[in-house]
Design a protein around this motif. Structure first.
Motif, short mmCIF file in Angstrom:
data_model
loop_
_atom_site.label_atom_id
_atom_site.label_comp_id
_atom_site.label_asym_id
_atom_site.label_seq_id
_atom_site.Cartn_x
_atom_site.Cartn_y
_atom_site.Cartn_z
N GLU A 63 42.62 31.77 45.96
CA GLU A 63 41.82 32.60 44.70
C GLU A 63 42.99 33.31 43.92
N HIS A 72 34.63 39.24 39.23
CA HIS A 72 35.00 37.82 38.61
C HIS A 72 33.86 36.90 37.69
N GLU A 91 36.67 35.03 45.77
CA GLU A 91 36.87 35.03 44.61
C GLU A 91 37.00 36.39 43.78
#
Lengths: 362, 160, 375
Positions: free
Chosen positions: B50, C174, C153
């Motif tokens: 990520e 995010h 994430e």
């Protein structure tokens, strides 16, 4: 009707002839014993390794994993690498343990399973010894293993081991009854304890199908009870790693541990082979009534393939049990045997005797 | 009679509940597509971490080997574990004044807990998280890194 | 009982069968040691020994600043790391009288519920494994992975994400955050029935869990057993209901209560909490208000002199943070009332008289996290 293709007795007979031509009958018997012993040992080791691999693959796929895939193609050599690791590991001596019994225990366990294998009919004409009390012999010998487990637990001088061994003792002695009674059901059907006769009697259909519902019940009882007898999940109380770390073999290391491990898998093979032989017709192909064409196609599949397909199917079912269910507690384990399995199999055997007496089975 | 019916009800109820469990595992056994394991060293080429992944602290340098670190020491002050050490030099600048420049920005990866406070508090955004995660080394001293590259210097930006 | 323990353990005249379960044992989930006295298979009494992973977090906190404390609280109950972080942040914000933006409250609540779900999934996996159903472990972890992916994430780390700061969040979530959560809810709603088929309905599991480790409501209150373990005994102790914090006063959810007080009741509470968490997530995920991700804070946070207290509901029970400040940038004393510490010491009361296999089941049903006990 019986298939003559792929009869191993021609091969074994030829070897016997060839040996007889070279030496006296006594030596022939001796040589054959040694040969068969060696063959079994080799088969034993390879089968154990393969079953460990199979178990790891099956559980991996059930658990959404890949399983061993690094050593060799598809990880096929993984168990061989494990074996080498176990062979070169230190055998840790335990302080205040009973050295003699501690070293003896793995051998008793492994000898018991090796002896049981002698009576298994692998294919047509491929059976080391065809006792006329084959079923009885296999049962008697395979329950010897518990002696080794008890010795292992007792001699390790470890509290966990002792609890595991005691559990195992109670468990195997109880479940022996159900195993015996469910096998007795088929003995009553076929009228013989000889494994080859039992197989021959299934030439026109397996006992699982021929024996109506009672045979099916006996099969289920046999599956449950034999899973318990070989100390596998959900009945793996003797090992119970979340409670007793490793149960009776907590203190064993290296090749001695490998013996226990191997014996566990070989025992699984033996009970699966017996289930396949007694309930699913052993090496006998699948025959359905009067479908001549179908039956002939089935006959073309070698008998040894039939035997192993059936056996591995049962092995898969036993693995399926293990990777699905939680473990029972010791008192629940005994409750299951004495309050459910035993009465059911007793009633079942009476039912079967009645069926046979009236001639209602096929 | 009631107890007998309960006995059989328990037995069949039990068997059906066991079968329900076996259906679940059996379903996964016949659907190998449900396998979720990643084949790690093989998938290195396609493995994308990520963008915010906290692999290590890095000091981004641009193509002219310039970074944004003024050597103020705020990251060193904010680090809870003392994994950042800053060594500064005082050198005269073009106008002849003494100016503080960074000599070494030492980062102990072995002590870092990836709390992110240094990156968050840096007034000139000189630090960032890198995506590299394969930090295993044979010698612990290799985990002590100097973040500013040799020969690099502070990026002079137009005053806002 | 106490005299027996004294005779056996302290004087050492025991003739009982004493085994040490732990510190290296598969079912203690960490470095915890139970000294278990057995009679045959039956547990006579049990003494927990703790401190194998004591790191002195409370003392360490006295030397560092408030933002730095956050990352240490991650390492207490590492399975509800976010909720621990939030507890300290809320306490500091209360002390400073800072009103955090609505967006922060919503995101914090979503993260707390995700964390609770992840924690309960891991508990379910490990509990099944304690009982010998090894496959549950992988199914639980497989589904937990989806949550950890959402975490990674947004925060860059999967387990110990020091994402919350006093005053708000470290940075904004995010852009894919909401989408990921919606996908997860859809996925996990499909998987939850499998959990029930595999374990909840299983007859062997019922046998192992029902009527085992009975804990009365009085015992739960006396020992301070909070969280799902206490609610399994019928004690209404959900901080989210009693003293709502963050956005919990804006959502509809039920406090899961069971009255039996056995292992199965504790199991059921957690299973139902998973459903509740999913419904909380569904209510919040579409309504995250726009706004700033942090309130205006001074660069150096100094709490006014005084005592400050805040409690939150972690996945295992009530976590209370008590800060004594003398006006400096680090606390004079900080005390964490961790849920597992209280939950552990009820073990002796609720396992004596049961089998050793039940000991494993009960300790699994209490869902102990050892670093949280030792701190």
């Amino acid at each position: 009707m019986t298939p003559n293709l792929y009869d191993f007795s021609t091969l074994t007979g030829a070897i016997h002839e060839w040996l007889s031509g070279m030496m006296s009958p006594g030596w022939v018997t001796f040589t054959e014993l040694v040969l068969i012993g060696l063959l079994f040992l080799l088969f034993f080791a390879l089968l154990g390794l393969f079953l460990v691999y199979l178990e790891r693959k099956v559980c991996a796929i059930i658990q959404n994993r890949v399983g061993p895939n690094r050593v060799g193609k598809w990880g096929l050599l993984q168990t061989i690498a494990d074996l080498i690791k176990l062979l070169i590991k230190e055998l840790i001596p335990i302080r205040k343990s009973d050295k003699f019994l501690f070293n003896l225990a793995p051998f008793i366990v492994i000898i018991a399973s090796l002896m049981a294998m002698a009576a298994l009919p692998f294919a047509k004409g491929l059976q080391a010894i065809d006792f006329n009390i084959g079923v009885f012999y296999v049962m008697a010998v395979s329950s010897l293993g518990v002696v080794g487990i008890l010795l292992a637990g007792w001699s390790s001088n470890s509290k966990y081991s002792l609890i595991g061994a005691m559990r195992s003792g109670a468990q195997i002695v109880s479940y022996e009854l159900s195993v015996g009674l469910s096998l007795l059901a088929i003995v009553v059907f076929s009228g013989s304890m000889q494994l080859s006769t039992i197989i021959e009697s299934q030439a026109d259909g397996w006992w699982l199908f021929k024996g109506h519902i009672p045979a099916f019940i006996a099969f289920i009882v046999f599956l449950i009870a034999s899973t318990a007898e070989i100390n596998r999940g959900p009945f793996d109380l003797a090992e119970a790693e979340s409670e007793l770390t490793a149960g009776f073999h907590t203190e064993y290391s290296g090749i001695k541990f490998a013996f226990f491990f191997l014996a566990e898998y070989i025992n699984m093979f033996i009970v699966a082979a017996i289930a396949a032989t007694v309930f699913l017709g052993g090496w006998m192909p699948l025959h359905i009534g009067n479908w001549e064409g179908f039956n002939q196609v089935m006959d073309f599949i070698p008998s040894i393939v039939w035997f192993f397909v059936k056996t591995f199917f049962i092995i898969y079912v036993i693995m399926w049990f293990k990777w699905t269910f939680p473990r029972l507690r010791i008192d629940q384990l005994l409750t299951l045997e004495w309050k459910y399995l035993l009465p059911v199999s007793l009633v079942n055997i009476v039912l079967i005797a009645f069926l046979v007496l009236m001639g209602w089975h096929f | 009679m009631n107890s007998i019916s309960k006995y059989f009800k328990d037995m069949f109820g039990g068997i059906s509940s066991l079968w329900a469990g076996m259906r679940v595992t059996g379903k996964y056994f016949v659907s190998p597509r449900a396998i979720v394991t990643q084949q790690y060293p093989e998938n290195r080429a396609t493995l994308k971490m990520e963008e915010r992944f906290k692999g290590e602290i890095i000091m981004p340098h641009d193509e002219n080997n310039l970074h944004a670190c003024t050597g103020c020491g705020i990251c060193e002050m904010n680090c809870p574990n003392g994994s950042i050490e800053i060594i500064t030099n005082r050198v005269p600048n073009a106008e002849g004044k003494m100016e503080r420049i960074i000599d070494k920005h030492i980062y102990h990866l072995s002590m870092c807990t990836f709390c992110g406070l240094c990156v968050k508090t840096c007034p000139s955004d000189a630090l960032a998280f890198g995506q590299k995660f394969e930090h295993a080394v044979f010698d612990r001293s290799k985990l002590t890194k100097v973040l500013n590259q040799p020969g690099s210097s502070l990026r002079k930006e137009a005053k806002k | 009982m106490t005299e027996e323990i004294i005779k056996d353990v302290i004087i050492g005249e025991s003739e009982d069968y004493i085994i040490n379960v732990g510190p290296q044992h598969p079912s203690t989930h960490g470095v915890l040691r139970f000294e278990v006295c057995l009679q045959g298979e039956t547990v006579k009494y049990l003494i927990p020994h703790i401190g194998y992973i004591h790191r002195g977090i409370e003392k360490m906190c006295e030397a560092i600043t408030y933002p730095q404390i956050i990352h240490l609280t991650d390492r207490m109950d590492y399975l509800s790391a976010h909720i621990n972080n939030e507890a300290v942040c809320l306490c500091v914000e209360n002390a400073l009288q800072v009103e955090v933006p609505e967006r922060v409250k919503y995101i914090r609540t979503i993260l707390a519920e995700l964390n609770r779900l992840a924690s309960h999934q891991l508990w379910w996996s490990a509990f099944g494994m304690d009982l010998g159903a090894l496959t549950t472990f992988f199914y639980g972890l497989r589904d937990r992975e989806k949550i950890l992916d959402i975490f990674e994430e947004s925060f860059g780390s999967r387990l110990l994400h020091s994402f919350v700061m006093p005053g708000g969040l470290m940075h904004d979530v995010h852009p894919n955050f909401q989408k990921g959560i919606k996908e997860f809810i859809k996925y996990f709603r499909k998987k939850l029935p499998e959990y029930d088929q595999l374990l909840t309905g299983n007859v062997i599991f019922h046998q192992r869990a029902k009527g085992i480790g009975l804990m009365s409501k009085e015992t739960a209150i006396a020992y301070g057993v909070t969280g799902p373990s206490g609610r399994g005994s019928g004690w209404s102790c959900d901080i989210r209901k009693i003293a709502p914090y963050s956005a919990y006063d804006k959502v509809q959810f039920n406090e899961c209560l069971e009255t039996e007080g056995d292992t199965f009741a504790r199991y059921q509470v957690r299973m139902r909490e998973m459903h509740e968490s999913l419904s909380i997530l569904e209510q919040l995920v579409d309504n995250i208000p726009e706004g700033d991700y942090t309130a205006k804070m001074k660069p150096i946070i100094k709490l006014p002199a005084g005592e400050f207290f805040q409690r939150v509901e972690t996945a295992r029970g009530e976590l209370a943070v008590y800060i004594v400040s003398d006006g400096n940038k680090s606390p004079y004393r900080i005390k964490f009332r961790t849920p597992n510490f209280s939950n552990l010491f009820v073990m002796n009361t609720i396992t004596s008289g049961y089998k050793i296999a039940d000991l494993v089941a009960v300790s699994g049903s209490l869902d102990l996290v050892i670093p949280d006990i030792d701190r």
